[in-house]
Design an enzyme around this catalytic site. Structure first.
Site, short mmCIF file in Angstrom:
data_model
loop_
_atom_site.label_atom_id
_atom_site.label_comp_id
_atom_site.label_asym_id
_atom_site.label_seq_id
_atom_site.Cartn_x
_atom_site.Cartn_y
_atom_site.Cartn_z
CD1 TRP A 57 -1.50 2.34 2.12
CD2 TRP A 57 -2.96 1.52 0.64
NE1 TRP A 57 -2.49 3.28 1.95
CE2 TRP A 57 -3.40 2.80 1.05
CE3 TRP A 57 -3.72 0.80 -0.28
CZ2 TRP A 57 -4.57 3.38 0.56
CZ3 TRP A 57 -4.89 1.38 -0.77
CH2 TRP A 57 -5.30 2.65 -0.35
CG LEU A 58 2.58 2.86 -2.94
CD1 LEU A 58 2.77 3.25 -4.40
CD2 LEU A 58 3.91 2.80 -2.21
CG ASP A 108 1.93 3.64 -19.68
OD1 ASP A 108 1.77 4.65 -20.39
OD2 ASP A 108 0.98 2.96 -19.26
#
Length: 313
Positions: free
Chosen positions: A97-98, A212
């Site tokens: 999780w960030l 990307d």
């Protein structure tokens, strides 16, 4: 009593983690995204899709692992793939999780400058090590297997010539798909021929690139650390990442300043930027159609015109 959540069962089997709650997270256009709350109070992030999308999630996990290896000791955070596989008809990728709350473009310029410098460090460090099974290090352009750009197939393999690789495995597949779909772009063959000539004397290093790197795939965490995610990795000219960073709104200028202070770009990068970004415009034309078709045609016209002017001296 409702039946157990198959997602929770899969998570317990793969990670030994007890899922307490999950909530949808916005932002994605291909997969569904989830915030996972565990019994120990920690959080995880997950993406899900139909089982047929498992190769897309596997490619993302491989790309994140590779970027993480190259980013070591450079202050750049990459989410860690923790599990990837099928739970019945559902494909799942679980990541660390960030905490991005308060970050992104509200972050101080210093943090974006550090992110730019950290990306330069990743690019340079990637030349000294293989970043995945079958990776040739900095010896050749490409990647051990095909992957995806968005949801469109991205052709890889290996080539020692950067110009040929970019023309044959980036631009050509996009233009060929547009033509086969009934929306061919004018002067496509001329563009492919001239692009090879424009890149013939350019000899970049075969860096590991994110592939990307638009503004939606990078952020500053709440603690001020730069992070990149959702890659389409391969070994290519490092300029492709800097080029796309200016597409679709772009990054704060401090990001580019941090990068070029750490590793300046060679002459001619402004023209190559527009050529490299044609790949992403064509990809959007294939994925979404609409105004991207006109944008792609306009970019081809401008490149051919500018290229002709340069050749006249």
């Amino acid at each position: 009593m409702p039946p157990p959540d198959p997602f929770a069962t899969w998570l317990a089997e793969r990670l030994g983690a007890e899922l307490v709650a999950r909530a949808p997270v916005g932002g994605g256009c291909i997969h569904s995204a989830w915030r996972l709350e565990l019994a120990d109070g920690s959080l995880l992030f997950a993406k899900t899709n139909a089982a047929s999308a498992l190769p897309l999630l596997e490619a993302e996990a491989e790309g994140l692992q590779s970027l993480s290896l190259a980013a070591e000791e450079h202050g750049l955070l990459v989410p860690v793939p923790l599990a990837c596989g099928l739970s019945g008809p559902v494909a799942i990728l679980v990541l660390s999780w960030l905490n991005l709350e308060g970050g992104r473009f509200a972050a101080p310029a210093l943090h974006w400058r550090r992110l730019g410098a950290a990306l330069a460090g990743l690019h340079r460090h990637s030349l000294t090590l293989p970043c995945a099974a079958g990776d040739r290090g900095g010896a050749s352009f490409g990647w051990p297997r095909d992957n995806v750009i968005g949801s469109f197939p991205q052709r890889n393999g290996w080539d020692d010539d950067w110009g040929r690789f970019f023309v044959e495995r980036r631009l050509a597949p996009q233009l060929e798909h547009l033509a086969s779909s009934g929306t061919p772009l004018r002067q496509a063959e001329s563009l492919l021929e001239r692009a090879g000539q424009w890149l013939a004397d350019h000899r970049p290093d075969a860096c590991l690139v994110h592939g990307d790197l638009w503004s939606g795939n990078a952020a500053i965490t709440a603690s001020g650390q730069g992070v990149i995610f959702d890659p389409a990795v391969y070994r290519g000219d490092r300029e492709v990442d800097l080029a796309m960073a200016r597409l679709f709104g772009g990054f704060p200028e401090a990001f580019y300043e941090g990068y070029t202070e750490a590793w300046p770009l060679p002459s001619g990068h402004e023209f190559r930027r527009d050529l490299y970004n044609l790949y992403h415009v064509l990809n959007h034309a294939n994925l979404f159609g609409g105004s991207y078709l006109g944008q792609g045609q306009g970019q081809i016209n401008r490149l051919l015109s500018r290229g002709a002017a340069q050749e006249r001296g």
